[in-house]
Write an enzyme that holds these catalytic residues in place. Structure first.
Site, mmCIF file in Angstrom:
data_model
loop_
_atom_site.group_PDB
_atom_site.id
_atom_site.type_symbol
_atom_site.label_atom_id
_atom_site.label_comp_id
_atom_site.label_asym_id
_atom_site.label_seq_id
_atom_site.Cartn_x
_atom_site.Cartn_y
_atom_site.Cartn_z
ATOM 1 N N ASN A 10 99.939 42.029 125.674
ATOM 2 C CA ASN A 10 99.191 41.869 126.921
ATOM 3 C C ASN A 10 98.361 40.592 126.769
ATOM 4 O OD1 ASN A 10 97.532 42.012 129.120
ATOM 5 N ND2 ASN A 10 96.433 43.863 128.483
ATOM 6 N N GLU A 98 90.562 47.339 132.234
ATOM 7 C CA GLU A 98 89.894 46.193 132.872
ATOM 8 C C GLU A 98 90.129 46.202 134.379
ATOM 9 O OE1 GLU A 98 91.546 43.241 130.224
ATOM 10 O OE2 GLU A 98 90.377 44.122 128.595
ATOM 11 N N GLU A 167 94.556 53.821 125.425
ATOM 12 C CA GLU A 167 93.696 52.704 125.038
ATOM 13 C C GLU A 167 92.237 53.125 125.157
ATOM 14 O OE1 GLU A 167 95.810 48.653 125.326
ATOM 15 O OE2 GLU A 167 94.788 49.031 127.205
ATOM 16 N N GLY A 173 89.461 44.932 122.403
ATOM 17 C CA GLY A 173 88.847 43.620 122.199
ATOM 18 C C GLY A 173 87.581 43.669 121.355
HETATM 19 P P1 PGA Z 1 93.116 44.249 122.251
HETATM 20 O O1 PGA Z 1 93.530 44.611 123.762
HETATM 21 O O2 PGA Z 1 94.358 44.399 121.414
HETATM 22 O O3 PGA Z 1 92.648 42.814 122.334
HETATM 23 O O4 PGA Z 1 92.054 45.196 121.858
HETATM 24 C C1 PGA Z 1 94.393 45.665 124.034
HETATM 25 C C2 PGA Z 1 94.551 45.819 125.524
HETATM 26 O O5 PGA Z 1 93.556 45.702 126.235
HETATM 27 O O6 PGA Z 1 95.661 46.064 126.030
#
Ligand code: PGA
Length: 250
Positions: A10, A98, A167, A173
């Protein structure tokens, strides 16, 4: 039953024509041309045409980060599933935290988006996950079940065609990964929920883990019985890291 794993990158709102070309070429050169897992790159919409050309005839599939719930018409800024299909899109992330957080997407919107994707022959990657406050309040199970239930309610007849991504919002993040045990526990209850919707198809529905998955922790997470792949943000922008995650998925 062991599912063929799916590793989804992603990119979020990152990239440029120049950087995308370098990244995709590095992935094509570095990966086994027939990896043991499926790999998809979910790229920003303006770059779909570019990346479609770059991954043509390769093992890399193309994905979108969102899809409209509507088919066409006066929806400024939206992208319909059939438009995405025109660019060879095979997967669409729906309900990423998000999108839920910054764009007010509700469980119902997410379910409708999954339906729109399925209607065009695109596999929705349905994201569910609790915030830190919800986890601390002991609401993880209730939250993820509610989010998945909305999608099952609307799409139950083609539930076998979806991919689910767990998730935890607090792990996205942040560099804080759910432990393999924490992730497996939630995956197992999502599997049970899918089983109630369709005992026949539940074992084959892929449930991905996402949230700071990286080259160092991927193998242990992917070894859990109900973790069928990963949805990777930050580490999918670095070819060596993403290649290591792909290599760990077998
Ligand atoms: P990340 O994001 O691997 O940067 O934690 C995962 C995502 O939001 O799909």
């Amino acid at each position: 039953m062991t599912n063929r794993k799916l590793i989804a990158g992603n990119w979020k709102m990152n990239g440029s024509l120049a950087a995308n070309e370098v990244l995709v070429k590095a992935l094509l050169q570095g990966a086994d041309s027939a990896p043991a897992c499926d790999v998809v790159l979910c790229v920003p919409a303006p770059y779909l045409g570019q990346v479609q050309a770059l991954v043509a005839d390769s093992h890399l599939a193309l994905g979108s980060q969102d899809v409209s719930a509507q088919t066409h018409g006066a929806y400024t800024g939206e992208k319909s599933a059939t438009m995405l299909k025109d660019f060879g899109v095979r997967y669409a992330i729906v309900g990423h935290s998000e999108r839920r957080q910054y764009h007010g997407e509700t469980d119902e919107t997410v379910a409708a988006k999954a339906a729109a994707a399925l209607g065009a022959g695109i596999t929705p990657i349905v994201c569910v996950g609790e915030t830190l406050a919800e986890r601390d309040a002991g609401q993880t199970e209730e939250v993820v079940k509610r989010q998945l239930a909305a999608v099952i309610h609307v799409n139950g007849h083609c539930i076998s065609e979806i991919v689910v991504a767990y998730e935890p919002v607090w792990a996205i993040g942040t560099g804080k990964t759910a432990s393999p045990g924490q992730a497996q526990a939630v995956h197992a209850l999502l599997r049970t929920q899918l089983h109630h919707a369709s005992s026949e198809h539940a074992p084959g529905i892929r449930i991905l883990y996402g949230g700071s998955m990286n080259a160092a922790n991927a193998a242990e997470l992917l070894a859990q019985p109900d973790i069928d792949g990963g949805l990777i943000g930050g580490a999918s922008l670095k070819a060596p890291d993403f290649l290591q995650i792909i290599a760990a998925a077998r």
